[in-house]
Enzyme design. Structure first.
Site, PDB file in Angstrom:
ATOM      1  N   GLY A   1       0.813  -1.225   0.000  1.00  0.00           N
ATOM      2  CA  GLY A   1       0.000   0.000   0.000  1.00  0.00           C
ATOM      3  C   GLY A   1       0.837   1.260   0.000  1.00  0.00           C
ATOM      4  O   GLY A   1       1.845   1.338   0.679  1.00  0.00           O
ATOM      5  N   SER A   2       0.441   2.257  -0.744  1.00  0.00           N
ATOM      6  CA  SER A   2       1.259   3.447  -0.901  1.00  0.00           C
ATOM      7  C   SER A   2       0.462   4.552  -1.588  1.00  0.00           C
ATOM      8  O   SER A   2      -0.736   4.428  -1.789  1.00  0.00           O
ATOM      9  CB  SER A   2       2.506   3.096  -1.708  1.00  0.00           C
ATOM     10  OG  SER A   2       2.160   2.247  -2.787  1.00  0.00           O
ATOM     11  N   ARG A   3       1.164   5.615  -1.982  1.00  0.00           N
ATOM     12  CA  ARG A   3       0.509   6.749  -2.622  1.00  0.00           C
ATOM     13  C   ARG A   3       1.441   7.346  -3.673  1.00  0.00           C
ATOM     14  O   ARG A   3       2.658   7.322  -3.514  1.00  0.00           O
ATOM     15  CB  ARG A   3       0.191   7.804  -1.553  1.00  0.00           C
ATOM     16  CG  ARG A   3      -0.765   8.870  -2.010  1.00  0.00           C
ATOM     17  CD  ARG A   3      -1.134   9.773  -0.860  1.00  0.00           C
ATOM     18  NE  ARG A   3      -0.313  10.974  -0.919  1.00  0.00           N
ATOM     19  CZ  ARG A   3      -0.177  11.828   0.074  1.00  0.00           C
ATOM     20  NH1 ARG A   3      -0.767  11.608   1.228  1.00  0.00           N
ATOM     21  NH2 ARG A   3       0.565  12.888  -0.062  1.00  0.00           N
TER      22      ARG A   3
END
Length: 193
Positions: free
Chosen positions: A162-164
């Protein structure tokens, strides 16, 4: 991933001879399948528009910046493809690793997290892009270095789990996405053009 896959193959072969090995083979095979699915990297037909989404995910925010640019933040859950793509044609002018924390990527303060900051020289001017690690994502893998020529939709790097990804649109370029909208890297149009 190779050691996990090898262990799955070996324990599956042993499970055919002795039932107790099934207890090891089943979770290792499931883990190998999950890793193959997570690290998938599908081919894409490029979408229309000048600026394409650099990431698969959901638009978390669209924020005007004091310098006239607009930041579009795209949250990538562990279920999304995590290979990131060049938003438009250009040249990589810098790739900088910035140390930081590991807050959840959906947190508003995650812009202080570990990240890689990209700058691209493009027909629109300088395009800045941030790959931000989340609470689980602790590794960003850039595929290119300074001076590399990129085409819109070309793979530039990977963020694990998960990240952005934030893209800063130059002044005068209106965003074509809104909060909550799903994006597909290399396909979804980001600019109004």
């Amino acid at each position: 991933m190779a050691p996990t896959a090898a262990a799955a193959v070996v324990t599956t072969a042993l499970a055919r001879r002795s039932r107790p090995w099934v207890l090891a083979a089943a979770p290792l095979t499931a883990l190998t399948g999950a890793m193959l699915w997570f690290f998938r990297d599908p081919e894409r037909d490029l979408g229309p528009g000048l600026v394409l989404s650099p990431a698969d995910g959901v638009v978390q925010s669209v924020d005007p910046q004091p310098d006239g640019r607009t930041r579009v933040a795209i949250f990538m859950s562990p279920l999304n493809v995590h290979v990131n793509r060049a938003p438009l044609d250009g040249t990589v002018t810098s790739v900088e690793h910035v140390a930081g924390g590991f807050r959840p990527a959906f947190d508003k303060d995650s812009d202080q997290n570990e990240r890689v900051v990209w700058h691209f020289a493009t027909a629109l001017g300088d395009i800045e892009l941030w790959q931000i690690a989340g609470a689980v994502a602790r590794r960003i893998v850039p595929y290119l270095g300074m001076g590399a020529k990129v085409s819109r939709g070309e793979r530039i790097g990977l963020i694990r789990f998960g990240s952005r990804v934030d893209i800063y649109l130059p002044e005068g370029i209106a965003p074509a996405v809104s909060v909550g909208q799903r994006t597909t890297a290399g396909v979804t149009r980001i600019d109004h053009g």
